[in-house]
Design a protein around this motif. Structure first.
Motif, PDB file in Angstrom:
ATOM      1  N   VAL A 497     -26.534  29.368  33.111  1.00  0.00           N
ATOM      2  CA  VAL A 497     -26.488  29.966  34.450  1.00  0.00           C
ATOM      3  C   VAL A 497     -26.319  28.884  35.508  1.00  0.00           C
ATOM      4  O   VAL A 497     -27.015  27.877  35.498  1.00  0.00           O
ATOM      5  CB  VAL A 497     -27.774  30.777  34.727  1.00  0.00           C
ATOM      6  CG1 VAL A 497     -27.793  31.274  36.174  1.00  0.00           C
ATOM      7  CG2 VAL A 497     -27.873  31.954  33.759  1.00  0.00           C
ATOM      8  N   GLU A 498     -25.376  29.103  36.414  1.00  0.00           N
ATOM      9  CA  GLU A 498     -25.231  28.198  37.551  1.00  0.00           C
ATOM     10  C   GLU A 498     -25.961  28.743  38.768  1.00  0.00           C
ATOM     11  O   GLU A 498     -26.728  28.045  39.408  1.00  0.00           O
ATOM     12  CB  GLU A 498     -23.759  27.976  37.890  1.00  0.00           C
ATOM     13  CG  GLU A 498     -23.589  27.018  39.075  1.00  0.00           C
ATOM     14  CD  GLU A 498     -22.170  26.538  39.254  1.00  0.00           C
ATOM     15  OE1 GLU A 498     -21.844  25.460  38.722  1.00  0.00           O
ATOM     16  OE2 GLU A 498     -21.398  27.250  39.917  1.00  0.00           O
ATOM     17  N   GLN A 499     -25.720  30.005  39.124  1.00  0.00           N
ATOM     18  CA  GLN A 499     -26.370  30.592  40.285  1.00  0.00           C
ATOM     19  C   GLN A 499     -26.807  32.016  39.973  1.00  0.00           C
ATOM     20  O   GLN A 499     -26.259  32.679  39.076  1.00  0.00           O
ATOM     21  CB  GLN A 499     -25.438  30.612  41.500  1.00  0.00           C
ATOM     22  CG  GLN A 499     -25.350  29.305  42.247  1.00  0.00           C
ATOM     23  CD  GLN A 499     -26.584  29.032  43.107  1.00  0.00           C
ATOM     24  OE1 GLN A 499     -27.579  29.740  43.006  1.00  0.00           O
ATOM     25  NE2 GLN A 499     -26.515  28.005  43.937  1.00  0.00           N
ATOM     26  N   CYS A 500     -27.798  32.484  40.724  1.00  0.00           N
ATOM     27  CA  CYS A 500     -28.287  33.855  40.600  1.00  0.00           C
ATOM     28  C   CYS A 500     -28.686  34.335  41.979  1.00  0.00           C
ATOM     29  O   CYS A 500     -29.328  33.596  42.738  1.00  0.00           O
ATOM     30  CB  CYS A 500     -29.490  33.915  39.642  1.00  0.00           C
ATOM     31  SG  CYS A 500     -30.325  35.519  39.600  1.00  0.00           S
ATOM     32  N   ILE A 501     -28.285  35.552  42.318  1.00  0.00           N
ATOM     33  CA  ILE A 501     -28.744  36.160  43.571  1.00  0.00           C
ATOM     34  C   ILE A 501     -29.383  37.501  43.235  1.00  0.00           C
ATOM     35  O   ILE A 501     -28.789  38.343  42.540  1.00  0.00           O
ATOM     36  CB  ILE A 501     -27.603  36.329  44.596  1.00  0.00           C
ATOM     37  CG1 ILE A 501     -28.143  36.938  45.891  1.00  0.00           C
ATOM     38  CG2 ILE A 501     -26.433  37.124  44.045  1.00  0.00           C
ATOM     39  CD1 ILE A 501     -27.162  36.913  47.051  1.00  0.00           C
ATOM     40  N   VAL A 502     -30.606  37.667  43.692  1.00  0.00           N
ATOM     41  CA  VAL A 502     -31.356  38.906  43.467  1.00  0.00           C
ATOM     42  C   VAL A 502     -31.162  39.811  44.670  1.00  0.00           C
ATOM     43  O   VAL A 502     -31.261  39.364  45.825  1.00  0.00           O
ATOM     44  CB  VAL A 502     -32.857  38.593  43.240  1.00  0.00           C
ATOM     45  CG1 VAL A 502     -33.690  39.864  43.282  1.00  0.00           C
ATOM     46  CG2 VAL A 502     -33.034  37.880  41.912  1.00  0.00           C
ATOM     47  N   VAL A 503     -30.869  41.077  44.420  1.00  0.00           N
ATOM     48  CA  VAL A 503     -30.651  42.061  45.483  1.00  0.00           C
ATOM     49  C   VAL A 503     -31.594  43.241  45.261  1.00  0.00           C
ATOM     50  O   VAL A 503     -32.254  43.332  44.236  1.00  0.00           O
ATOM     51  CB  VAL A 503     -29.181  42.533  45.511  1.00  0.00           C
ATOM     52  CG1 VAL A 503     -28.243  41.374  45.816  1.00  0.00           C
ATOM     53  CG2 VAL A 503     -28.788  43.180  44.174  1.00  0.00           C
ATOM     54  N   GLY A 504     -31.635  44.144  46.232  1.00  0.00           N
ATOM     55  CA  GLY A 504     -32.493  45.322  46.079  1.00  0.00           C
ATOM     56  C   GLY A 504     -33.040  45.847  47.382  1.00  0.00           C
ATOM     57  O   GLY A 504     -33.831  46.790  47.390  1.00  0.00           O
ATOM     58  N   ASN A 505     -32.621  45.253  48.514  1.00  0.00           N
ATOM     59  CA  ASN A 505     -33.117  45.716  49.800  1.00  0.00           C
ATOM     60  C   ASN A 505     -32.715  47.170  50.027  1.00  0.00           C
ATOM     61  O   ASN A 505     -31.528  47.523  49.986  1.00  0.00           O
ATOM     62  CB  ASN A 505     -32.571  44.844  50.926  1.00  0.00           C
ATOM     63  CG  ASN A 505     -33.542  44.705  52.066  1.00  0.00           C
ATOM     64  OD1 ASN A 505     -34.746  44.602  51.848  1.00  0.00           O
ATOM     65  ND2 ASN A 505     -33.038  44.703  53.288  1.00  0.00           N
TER      66      ASN A 505
END
Length: 607
Positions: A497-505
């Motif tokens: 994994v290079e990058q991760c963005i968590v969403v859910g707003n």
């Protein structure tokens, strides 16, 4: 509300500016090596006397071409020797260098030139010249443009031959500590960049206190002059702090324009620094490259066992240093000694062989990674700071590192946590405000404290842990609040994994987008005998998806079920600085990423 203050160890000078260190160093030790300059495959020494003479000659050229006391001059370049030369020449005559990231667009460059009313602009190459050319008609006050790759330094030096040294010294001696040294534009995760006004005094307070507290980095060891290879962007406050601190401490400074490991490692091996300063991304890449090499050679089990021993060894030393338990036992010491010969010495050699200390900042580094490097013989002092605080505001102290935290306030800094966890800072390193933004300055500097917008927690002995940003808190549809940083950092620990963005707003549950490390996935395919796949084919590979799922599952163990990642998608592309999706220190520009990948995010909630 909790608060802690660490008294200053160094008093900021009451007279003079940053360039004085160049002239004083040359007067006191003219033959001491100040910089290393790359010449083909070797490094040429530049003494303090030689560097002073170069700074003086360039300063005279700048005066000859009309640059005067207080004039802003933009510098758009990668990290290289000439940038440091221009910085100190401009500071010598009281001008204000304004850094511009080398990947900036024409619009970004135009904004900085407009906001600062820059009189001159230093460019690195033809690409940067084209970037400026696209907006040159919008900045008519820009009267001087120099290009490094077109002989800018030589031309300026020639023009300055008729200017007397005394004229330069009159400018230098007129500089006061509270004079503006530079305006650094925040790379920002949202909105238009704002120019942070930093004084000579800000940088002197920052660097002199860091030098006094972390003497182990800046003092000679075993007869070696302290030295560092600067590969951080000089447009970033972290890189600028390294530049100034090295000159003030008398450390040997060299430059490398690329943070990519393939370009960086050869120069680390040839220059052989005694300490390095980097963002976590660099240390992650060094670890992953070493692990991949071991796997390729059929020694993965040995490497992973060594990594476990390094972590256990470092944890035991940490407990001992903090007075929380005994140090490593005899059996652990023997195992550590064995793996030092087999594994750890090779990692140190890959970093040049002489590095024993390092500093990490810009974004959060995982505790296990810090423990591994410490167990391998390289202690990483993780810290925290902002452009507005002249770089480091906190850092782990020598001999008492608590891995996974960003340490305690640096000397001269007061830190306060509000009831909701926001980090407030006060001290001589804190900036005076944003350029041409009275309202924004008043909002950030309230009640004598810099309101950082970052969230943190403090343990019982004053070590700070960063937990997120106020504006990045996710609130799901059920009302559950969480900071995404903890999950993102843990997912990123997976080597693929290079990058991760968590969403859910305002969504029913938490989800994530993941990008892949190109080098690691290529290595992964090769070892499994798989054919080379296109990015779109790769993200549909069931084995790869299972690997990433394991990384997501590991992250989910850190949070409650309501906060866990319920769905994720692997993206075929990456989040690049060129596309404006990450900052130069690899922080996500969250709003920009969510906008660019709106369709992919919607798909995460389509079922």
């Amino acid at each position: 509300m909790s608060e802690i203050t660490v008294p200053a160890l160094a008093t900021a000078p009451q007279v003079g500016g940053l360039a004085d260190a160049v002239f004083e160093g040359a007067d006191q030790q003219p033959g001491r090596v100040q910089l290393g300059r790359k010449a083909g495959d070797r490094w040429e020494d530049v003494t303090t006397a030689q560097f002073r003479d170069q700074v003086m000659a360039l300063a005279k050229g700048l005066l000859a071409q009309g640059i005067r006391f207080g004039d802003p001059v933009a510098i758009m370049s990668r990290t290289r020797y000439e940038w440091t030369l221009f910085d100190f020449a401009l500071w010598t005559i009281g001008a204000r260098p304004v850094p511009v990231y080398p990947t900036s667009s024409s619009e970004q460059l135009a904004w900085i030139l407009h906001d600062t009313r820059a009189m001159g602009c230093v460019l690195e190459d033809d690409d940067h010249a084209m970037t400026l050319a696209a907006v040159i008609d919008r900045v008519p006050w820009l009267t001087r443009v120099w290009q490094l790759d077109a002989g800018a330094v030589e031309h300026l030096v020639a023009d300055g031959e008729r200017v007397a040294d005394s004229v330069v010294h009159r400018h230098r001696l007129a500089i006061k500590p509270d004079a503006v040294a530079t305006v650094i534009y925040t790379s920002g995760t949202t909105g238009r960049p704002r120019g942070c006004v930093l004084t000579h005094s800000n940088f002197m307070a920052e660097c002199d206190n860091l030098i006094a507290r972390w003497r182990s980095l800046f003092e000679p060891s075993d007869g070696d002059q302290p030295s560092t290879l600067l590969f951080l962007p000089l447009a970033h406050v972290f890189g600028r702090m390294v530049e100034v601190a090295a000159v003030r401490a008398g450390a040997r400074l060299a430059h490398q324009p690329e943070m990519a490991v393939a370009a960086l490692l050869p120069d680390l091996r040839s220059f052989r620094p005694t300490f390095v300063l980097a963002v976590p991304y660099v240390f992650e890449k060094i670890f992953n490259a070493a692990r991949a090499k071991a796997e390729e050679e059929g020694n993965l089990a040995v490497f992973d066992r060594a990594a476990d021993i390094a972590v256990r060894f470092a944890e035991a030393r940490e407990r001992e240093a903090l007075g929380l338990g005994p140090g490593p036992g005899t059996a652990l010491r023997m195992q550590h000694l064995l793996f030092d010969r087999l594994v750890f010495s090779k990692i140190r050699e890959a970093m040049g062989g002489r590095v024993r200390n390092a500093v990490s900042g810009g974004s959060t580094m995982g505790r296990r990674l810090g423990l591994f490097f410490d167990g391998a013989g390289v202690t990483i002092y993780e810290g925290y700071g902002l452009t507005e605080s002249s770089a480091a505001a906190t850092a782990n102290p020598p001999g008492r590192v608590r891995f996974g935290t960003v340490g305690t306030p640096v000397p001269g800094v007061s830190l306060r946590l509000t009831d909701d966890g926001e980090i407030l800072l006060r001290g001589d390193t804190v900036f005076s405000g944003y350029l041409n933004d009275t309202e924004g300055s008043a909002e950030s500097l309230r009640g004598g404290w810099l309101h950082t917008g970052d969230l943190g927690s403090m343990d019982e002995v004053g070590y700070l842990t960063i937990t997120g940003r106020k504006k990045e808190i996710i609130v799901t549809r059920s009302g559950k609040s969480l900071s995404p940083a903890l999950l993102e950092d843990r997912v990123r620990e997976h080597p693929l994994v290079e990058q991760c963005i968590v969403v859910g707003n305002d969504r029913p549950y938490v989800a994530a987008l993941v990008t892949l490390d190109h080098d690691a996935t290529g290595h992964w395919l090769k070892l499994r005998g798989k054919p080379k796949l296109t990015p779109r084919e790769l993200v549909r590979d069931p084995e790869l998806e299972a690997e990433i799922r394991r990384g997501v599952s590991a992250a989910n163990t850190l949070v409650s079920t309501a906060e866990s990642v319920r769905n994720f998608r692997i993206l075929p592309g990456t989040f690049t600085e060129e596309a404006g999706l990450v900052t130069p220190s690899r922080k996500l520009r969250r709003a920009v990423v969510e906008s660019a990948y709106a369709e992919e995010i919607e798909a995460l909630y389509a079922h």
